[in-house]
Design an enzyme around this catalytic site. Sequence first.
Site, PDB file in Angstrom:
ATOM      1  N   ASP A 169      32.051 -12.806  42.273  1.00 51.46           N
ATOM      2  CA  ASP A 169      32.676 -11.936  43.268  1.00 51.46           C
ATOM      3  C   ASP A 169      34.175 -12.105  43.129  1.00 51.46           C
ATOM      4  O   ASP A 169      34.647 -13.169  42.707  1.00 51.46           O
ATOM      5  CB  ASP A 169      32.283 -12.334  44.697  1.00 51.46           C
ATOM      6  CG  ASP A 169      33.074 -13.533  45.182  1.00 51.46           C
ATOM      7  OD1 ASP A 169      32.740 -14.660  44.771  1.00 51.46           O
ATOM      8  OD2 ASP A 169      34.055 -13.358  45.918  1.00 51.46           O
ATOM      9  N   ASP A 185      29.874 -15.842  52.405  1.00 52.40           N
ATOM     10  CA  ASP A 185      30.396 -17.170  52.090  1.00 52.40           C
ATOM     11  C   ASP A 185      30.351 -18.016  53.364  1.00 52.40           C
ATOM     12  O   ASP A 185      29.969 -17.533  54.425  1.00 52.40           O
ATOM     13  CB  ASP A 185      31.801 -17.073  51.491  1.00 52.40           C
ATOM     14  CG  ASP A 185      32.800 -16.465  52.452  1.00 52.40           C
ATOM     15  OD1 ASP A 185      32.440 -16.206  53.624  1.00 52.40           O
ATOM     16  OD2 ASP A 185      33.946 -16.251  52.048  1.00 52.40           O
ATOM     17  N   HIS A 217      37.532   3.478  41.020  1.00 51.08           N
ATOM     18  CA  HIS A 217      37.558   3.328  39.557  1.00 51.08           C
ATOM     19  C   HIS A 217      37.395   1.862  39.163  1.00 51.08           C
ATOM     20  O   HIS A 217      36.622   1.529  38.263  1.00 51.08           O
ATOM     21  CB  HIS A 217      38.857   3.884  38.962  1.00 51.08           C
ATOM     22  CG  HIS A 217      39.050   3.451  37.543  1.00 51.08           C
ATOM     23  ND1 HIS A 217      38.406   4.051  36.485  1.00 51.08           N
ATOM     24  CD2 HIS A 217      39.751   2.402  37.011  1.00 51.08           C
ATOM     25  CE1 HIS A 217      38.717   3.413  35.366  1.00 51.08           C
ATOM     26  NE2 HIS A 217      39.526   2.408  35.651  1.00 51.08           N
ATOM     27  N   CYS A 264      37.796   9.368  37.977  1.00 51.83           N
ATOM     28  CA  CYS A 264      38.108   9.841  36.622  1.00 51.83           C
ATOM     29  C   CYS A 264      37.476  11.200  36.329  1.00 51.83           C
ATOM     30  O   CYS A 264      38.005  11.970  35.533  1.00 51.83           O
ATOM     31  CB  CYS A 264      37.669   8.805  35.589  1.00 51.83           C
ATOM     32  SG  CYS A 264      38.681   7.310  35.653  1.00 51.83           S
ATOM     33  N   CYS A 267      35.611   7.274  31.362  1.00 52.38           N
ATOM     34  CA  CYS A 267      35.042   6.631  32.558  1.00 52.38           C
ATOM     35  C   CYS A 267      34.286   7.685  33.362  1.00 52.38           C
ATOM     36  O   CYS A 267      34.772   8.795  33.555  1.00 52.38           O
ATOM     37  CB  CYS A 267      36.139   5.991  33.404  1.00 52.38           C
ATOM     38  SG  CYS A 267      35.506   5.260  34.942  1.00 52.38           S
ATOM     39  N   CYS A 327      33.438   7.405  36.575  1.00 53.46           N
ATOM     40  CA  CYS A 327      33.572   7.241  38.021  1.00 53.46           C
ATOM     41  C   CYS A 327      34.051   8.548  38.660  1.00 53.46           C
ATOM     42  O   CYS A 327      34.568   9.435  37.983  1.00 53.46           O
ATOM     43  CB  CYS A 327      34.516   6.089  38.369  1.00 53.46           C
ATOM     44  SG  CYS A 327      36.272   6.519  38.351  1.00 53.46           S
TER      45      CYS A 327
END
Length: 382
Positions: free
Chosen positions: A268, A94, A337, A311, A306, A308
């Site tokens: 974002d 940015d 997660h 998980c 999930c 991930c």
Amino acid sequence: MCVLKFEKFSGDTTSAARVGRVTTRHGIFDTPAFMPVGTQGTIKGILPEQVAATGAQCILANTYHLMLRPGETVVAELGDLHRFMAWPGPILTDSGGFQVFSLSDINVIDEEGVTFKSHVDGSIVQLTPERSMAVQNALGADIIMAFDECPPALAPREYHVAAVGRTLRWAQRCVAAHGRADAQALFGIVQGGTHPELRAQCAAKLVAMDFPGYAIGGLAVGEGFEAMKQVLADTVPLLPDDRPRYLMGVGFPRDIVAAVAAGVDMFDCVLPTRNGRNAYAFTAGGPIRLRNSRFVSENAPIEAGCDCYACRHFSCGAIRHFFFAGEMLGPILVSLHNIRFYQRLMSDIRRAIGAGWFDEFRQTDPRCRLGPAPVADASAGG
Ligand SMILES: [Zn+2]
């Protein structure tokens, strides 16, 4: 190749949603895309290879923080931001504008730029369009942002009028000062608050400057969901169809889905990581607070199904314990997660648009309703 290529693959027939791909000098990312935020040059607590494993293809770093510490020349001496962050893929920085206006102790805003007190050492620093470009050129991200003025959400209309004028003059100075136009794509930022005529004026003048991509700034700063949707409905159609559109700092899944429907391609937000560090996990059924006492002996993962790392390997009970014991792994696992939750949402959005059922997806998928609602289990204590 040119500095940035945007390909639009398919569009939704019931909304302005589209699927595409952005190609940069450091690789591609599929759109609509969610970019995790690495404010200080790192996505807090998460190894870059773990970030990549969530499906994230482009990440963000903050110019304001990196220019104050360690300084852009240090980052440049160490290679560039890709080397510094150990992230070989696309990166966006940015302009520093939003942080200057939201975080710093501002001394003066004038035509030249903004003079403020550094939150690191209290020194007086001036950020101007030219300085923002020099810093972002030194950092070396693939996509860089014009330095804009970001008025508070509820600022009077006259302030927004002045801010649009200044944002446009500063955008011209950014184009003139951009020293690496062959390597970094500079995006213009549309301001104008919730005033359609100011947004339209700002968008038209930026489009005439022919940026490779356009951002919509000054939203998700307290204007409310309906006002945000209205600004997007008024503004996005004024931006060229063949350039990526980026809604800065947004947001909750509900906000992202609505913005995708309005034709936005890039997002974002710090929510997945900031909330993750505070034991707040996103799930399709609503947010959960892992410090809650109901998770003491909970053997289930954060979210059934999930994929991930958190998980697949950890129970809610174990993660809750890590938070209470002050172990680093608690914030790490929930951040991981949450980033994966956002990436799954984006890939499901892309698939739904591509398959022609985005309208059904946004009417029926419970994730599309997740906004800043009160936490369902807050009253249970813990
Ligand atoms: Zn998970």
